[in-house]
Design a protein around this motif. Structure first.
Motif, PDB file in Angstrom:
ATOM      1  N   ALA A  10      28.219  43.513  39.708  1.00 14.33           N
ATOM      2  CA  ALA A  10      29.642  43.695  39.974  1.00 14.33           C
ATOM      3  C   ALA A  10      30.360  44.060  38.665  1.00 14.33           C
ATOM      4  CB  ALA A  10      30.223  42.406  40.553  1.00 14.33           C
ATOM      5  N   GLY A  11      31.672  44.232  38.758  1.00 14.86           N
ATOM      6  CA  GLY A  11      32.480  44.523  37.574  1.00 14.86           C
ATOM      7  C   GLY A  11      32.163  43.533  36.454  1.00 14.86           C
ATOM      8  N   GLY A  12      31.999  44.047  35.229  1.00 19.00           N
ATOM      9  CA  GLY A  12      31.646  43.188  34.093  1.00 19.00           C
ATOM     10  C   GLY A  12      30.171  43.304  33.752  1.00 19.00           C
ATOM     11  N   ILE A  92      38.051  49.789  38.899  1.00 17.47           N
ATOM     12  CA  ILE A  92      37.606  50.170  37.551  1.00 17.47           C
ATOM     13  C   ILE A  92      36.083  50.360  37.507  1.00 17.47           C
ATOM     14  CG2 ILE A  92      37.346  49.318  35.167  1.00 17.47           C
ATOM     15  CD1 ILE A  92      40.234  49.572  35.366  1.00 17.47           C
ATOM     16  N   ASP A  93      35.350  49.413  38.114  1.00 14.42           N
ATOM     17  CA  ASP A  93      33.884  49.477  38.007  1.00 14.42           C
ATOM     18  C   ASP A  93      33.277  50.622  38.816  1.00 14.42           C
ATOM     19  OD1 ASP A  93      34.460  48.207  40.428  1.00 14.42           O
ATOM     20  OD2 ASP A  93      32.822  46.762  40.286  1.00 14.42           O
ATOM     21  N   HIS A  94      34.057  51.250  39.677  1.00 18.29           N
ATOM     22  CA  HIS A  94      33.542  52.348  40.505  1.00 18.29           C
ATOM     23  C   HIS A  94      34.096  53.715  40.128  1.00 18.29           C
ATOM     24  CE1 HIS A  94      32.527  49.344  43.966  1.00 18.29           C
ATOM     25  NE2 HIS A  94      31.558  49.429  43.065  1.00 18.29           N
ATOM     26  N   SER A  95      35.079  53.747  39.229  1.00 17.91           N
ATOM     27  CA  SER A  95      35.740  55.035  38.999  1.00 17.91           C
ATOM     28  C   SER A  95      35.841  55.467  37.536  1.00 17.91           C
ATOM     29  CB  SER A  95      37.147  55.001  39.607  1.00 17.91           C
ATOM     30  OG  SER A  95      37.935  54.005  38.987  1.00 17.91           O
ATOM     31  N   ILE A 271      23.875  43.540  46.835  1.00 16.90           N
ATOM     32  CA  ILE A 271      24.163  44.414  45.706  1.00 16.90           C
ATOM     33  C   ILE A 271      25.556  44.085  45.196  1.00 16.90           C
ATOM     34  CG2 ILE A 271      25.166  46.331  47.068  1.00 16.90           C
ATOM     35  CD1 ILE A 271      23.238  48.189  45.339  1.00 16.90           C
ATOM     36  N   HIS A 272      25.939  44.592  44.012  1.00 16.00           N
ATOM     37  CA  HIS A 272      27.248  44.276  43.414  1.00 16.00           C
ATOM     38  C   HIS A 272      27.317  42.767  43.173  1.00 16.00           C
ATOM     39  CE1 HIS A 272      31.709  43.768  43.145  1.00 16.00           C
ATOM     40  NE2 HIS A 272      31.740  45.019  42.740  1.00 16.00           N
ATOM     41  N   VAL A 273      26.344  42.283  42.402  1.00 14.39           N
ATOM     42  CA  VAL A 273      26.193  40.843  42.172  1.00 14.39           C
ATOM     43  C   VAL A 273      26.981  40.453  40.921  1.00 14.39           C
ATOM     44  CG1 VAL A 273      24.538  38.973  41.883  1.00 14.39           C
ATOM     45  CG2 VAL A 273      23.862  41.041  43.145  1.00 14.39           C
TER      46      VAL A 273
HETATM   47 MN    MN Z   1      33.653  45.771  41.905  1.00 16.09          MN
END
Ligand code: MN
Ligand code: MLT
Ligand code: ZN
Length: 306
Positions: A10-12, A92-95, A271-273
């Protein structure tokens, strides 16, 4: 059709740069059996196996491209296998990885919903900034389940379904989500007929996505948090998982209960852990629970063929 997981966190990411949770510090000190993971992205190729659709442009994209040489076919002095980019949301984490693709020799072909487009030209105007570099040719992603195809990715059928989640924190409509701020993708192999459902952000299970999951050969679904209060219990956030758009795995109505109800042959992948999630620890009781239920945890470099 091939799906390659470029980033399973995931984000981070994992470990997260400023995090000293049990997982992040355990990974750094080498006392935890766990793989590092980059931020959320997959790539999909169809019949020709040369061109790929990038699904989500992660801030880690340059490292992901280095780790996956198949995405650089080397046919010309400047080249890429990325024929199109599909975004499930404008987080943010996808774009933000789109910025790293600014040297493209043609406008980036980006598929996103109207809600994501508003954010990517407004709250976080990545598309406007990129107009000074390679430019973006935006294609409308309709979150109504209608089928679409991507130029250059032959033999793959795509559908997008609105899911209950949240637009990005910077979005002017963060607290008033509109259908399509986040979507699940149904990615179908034209030849074999098998489909995968990819939903890295899924705040609640709703009928359209649940129907698609039941019909899929493989689901790659929101694995962000084990428990709803995970971040609160660690003193890292004041908000439960559901409130930031992620259905936790454990507990009543959690993701595990849903995955248990899928047909026995369905491949189930989280997914996206998030880096705080105990399932990252390969020796944890939570990970053992997944294994006993036949649930996999996505890892960077994982490949799925349908
Ligand atoms: Mn995310
Ligand atoms: C999320 O999935 O909730 C967001 O991507 C988190 C983030 O990017 O900071
Ligand atoms: Zn951490």
């Amino acid at each position: 059709m091939k799906i390659r997981v470029l980033g399973s966190a995931a984000g981070g990411g994992f470990p997260q740069w400023n995090c000293n949770c049990r997982n992040c510090s355990g990974w750094r000190s080498g006392t935890l059996r766990a793989r590092a993971r980059t931020q959320s992205s997959i790539a999909v190729s169809g019949r020709d196996a040369v061109n790929w659709a990038l699904v989500n442009a992660s801030p880690d994209i340059l490292a992901q491209l280095k780790a996956n040489p198949v995405l650089q076919p080397g046919r010309a002095p400047r080249d890429t296998a990325i024929a199109a980019v599909v975004l499930v949301d404008a987080q943010i984490d996808h774009s933000t990885g789109l910025f790293m693709l600014r040297e493209s020799t043609r406008p980036l072909q980006v598929w996103c919903t109207d809600g994501a487009h508003a954010d990517l030209t407004g709250g976080n105007p990545i598309f406007r900034v990129l107009s000074h570099y390679c430019g973006v040719e935006r294609h409308e992603l309709k979150p109504d389940g209608s089928e679409f195809a991507l130029d250059g990715i032959e033999g793959v059928r795509w559908r997008a379904l609105a899911v209950a989640s949240k637009p990005a924190p910077y979005s002017p409509h963060r607290e008033a989500p509109v259908p399509g701020d986040n979507v699940a993708l149904v990615i179908g192999a034209g030849d074999s007929g098998g489909a995968a459902v990819y939903a890295p952000g899924l705040g609640a299970m709703e009928a359209p996505v649940w129907r698609a999951m039941q019909a899929a050969a493989c689901v790659l679904v929101d694995g962000t948090f084990w428990s709803d209060d995970e971040m609160i219990a660690m003193g890292l956030s004041s908000k439960p998982g559901r409130e930031i758009g992620h259905l936790p795995q454990s507990g009543r109505g959690g993701m595990l209960e849903w995955l248990d109800k899928l047909p026995a042959a369905t491949r189930r992948i989280l997914i996206h852990v998030n880096n705080t999630n105990p399932i990252l620890d390969e020796d944890s009781a939570e990970r053992a629970q997944l294994t006993s239920r036949g649930i996999e945890v996505a890892w960077d470099g994982m490949e799925i063929e349908l």
